[in-house]
Design an enzyme around this catalytic site. Structure first.
Site, PDB file in Angstrom:
ATOM      1  N   THR A  64       0.803  -1.226   0.000  1.00 49.17           N
ATOM      2  CA  THR A  64       0.000   0.000   0.000  1.00 49.17           C
ATOM      3  C   THR A  64       0.835   1.276   0.000  1.00 49.17           C
ATOM      4  O   THR A  64       0.274   2.369  -0.073  1.00 49.17           O
ATOM      5  CB  THR A  64      -0.913   0.040   1.240  1.00 49.17           C
ATOM      6  OG1 THR A  64      -0.099   0.031   2.422  1.00 49.17           O
ATOM      7  CG2 THR A  64      -1.860  -1.144   1.263  1.00 49.17           C
ATOM      8  N   LYS A  65       2.153   1.151   0.069  1.00 44.67           N
ATOM      9  CA  LYS A  65       2.980   2.339   0.265  1.00 44.67           C
ATOM     10  C   LYS A  65       3.207   3.107  -1.041  1.00 44.67           C
ATOM     11  O   LYS A  65       2.936   2.615  -2.127  1.00 44.67           O
ATOM     12  CB  LYS A  65       4.308   1.944   0.906  1.00 44.67           C
ATOM     13  CG  LYS A  65       4.162   1.370   2.317  1.00 44.67           C
ATOM     14  CD  LYS A  65       3.455   2.323   3.264  1.00 44.67           C
ATOM     15  CE  LYS A  65       3.503   1.882   4.719  1.00 44.67           C
ATOM     16  NZ  LYS A  65       2.657   0.731   5.016  1.00 44.67           N
TER      17      LYS A  65
END
Length: 385
Positions: free
Chosen positions: A183-184
């Site tokens: 998700t980064k």
């Protein structure tokens, strides 16, 4: 109503990432090797020449930082209650004691004035979190570092591409751990990197990251390698792989473009939500926010809807959302072990009570952004008191 569900978060992956990973697979060198070395070099260049050790996670970076500094039983490390469990767990795994300090009202970052009040003779490090991608007050943080001769371990899981006074997070002379989780802002699937202020400490961390061995596999099995190695410490299996690194190199090359899209989405949200009963995310002067999260805070006193009902209403309109974070001192494990209780850190609790993280990622289309805006406005305006 959207025809398809919009996930809260998706990585921005395309043909370039596919080609890079496939090339690595075809090379038959898929664990730590030349691509990992190149990724470290690329990230070092991005961070203005900082020394970088690529690892399996941000968590691994923080854990190894504590161990390399010799922090352990009897020591205290100051951190924040408004973070993911990893920030506290690494302190516990090192054998030290976490000490929590409340956060700032606007950023949810650790309150530096309270950090100074919490210092004791047992304090051996400070572990701040750059929440949502907004940098902590690095000037105040480094004054504490220099005044009290305390090492700083920055949890920068959200903060790749953040800047403070024109300098990138990771370039302020502290140990700084980044996350490249799915998700980064930059992803390697799983993975992370630790920025280390000097080469001697970096070498100690490299050894600890791979079972305490003096040479990793590429050093031993590559064309110019040697099978000879020695075990110098009881280390861990925390290395990055070349599959991850090849993905990360492409992502890093795209980071400027991806960040521009994140900033654009954040600005659309700012403009659309200004007249609603919400508190918009802070961005202080002199800071460039990474916009890993868009933490919208509902002013529940003005609404006939709870935060949970708001999230469900978004879901009913095919839009995902999340909440970041349940305060550390609300979790049963930490309450039982450290006797922390609800009410101890009121600012963190106030922030949490209304916080909703909206979808914000580069692969969102303009229609996706419009759909989020329309849904948020419709739900809130129809539930005004």
């Amino acid at each position: 109503m959207r025809a398809q569900f919009l996930p809260y978060n998706l990585p921005d992956l395309g043909e370039d990432e596919e080609a890079a990973v496939l090339e690595t697979l075809r090379s038959h060198w898929i664990s730590r090797g030349p691509q990992t070395d190149l990724f470290e070099q690329d990230l070092s260049a991005y961070l203005q020449g900082a020394t970088v050790v690529a690892l399996s996670s941000c968590t691994a970076g923080m854990h190894l930082a504590l161990l390399a500094l010799g922090i352990g039983p009897g020591d205290e490390v100051i951190t924040t209650p408004y973070t993911f469990a990893a920030s506290v767990n690494v302190i516990i795994h090192a054998g030290a004691t976490p000490v929590l300090v409340d956060v700032e009202e606007d950023t949810a970052n650790i309150n530096m004035a309270q950090v100074e009040d919490a210092l004791t003779e047992r304090t051996k490090a400070i572990l701040p979190v750059h929440y949502s991608g907004h940098p902590v007050d690095l000037s105040a943080l480094n004054r504490l570092r220099d005044t009290y001769h305390l090492p700083i371990i920055e949890d920068a899981a959200h903060a790749l591409a953040s800047t403070y006074d024109g300098k990138k997070v990771g370039t302020f002379g502290n140990l700084t751990s980044f996350s490249f989780y799915a998700t980064k802002n930059l992803t390697t699937g799983e993975g992370g990197a630790l920025v280390v202020p000097d080469e001697e400490l970096a070498q100690k961390i490299r050894v600890l990251s791979l079972h305490g061995m003096s040479h990793h596999a590429w050093n031993r099995y590559g064309e110019s390698g040697s099978w000879v190695y020695s075990v110098e410490a009881a280390g861990f299996k925390y290395n990055m792989t070349d599959i991850q690194a090849s993905l990360g190199r492409v992502q890093l090359a795209k980071l400027t473009r991806m960040q521009a899209k994140r900033r654009w989405i954040a600005e659309q949200f700012h403009q659309a939500f200004r007249d609603l009963p919400v508190i918009l995310p802070a961005q202080r002067t002199g800071v460039e926010h990474a916009w890993h999260l868009y933490p919208l805070r509902l002013q529940l006193s003005a609404l006939r809807i709870s935060r949970a009902e708001f999230v469900e209403a978004l879901k009913a309109r095919n839009i995902g959302a999340s909440v970041h974070f349940i305060p550390i001192h609300w979790h049963p494990y930490y309450q039982e072990r450290f006797h922390w209780q609800p009410g101890q850190f009121p600012v963190a609790e106030r922030y949490f009570n209304g916080e909703v993280s909206l979808p914000l990622y580069p692969s969102m289309s303009e229609q996706d952004v419009d759909d989020v805006i329309a849904a948020v406005r419709e739900i809130l305006l129809s539930h005004l008191k």
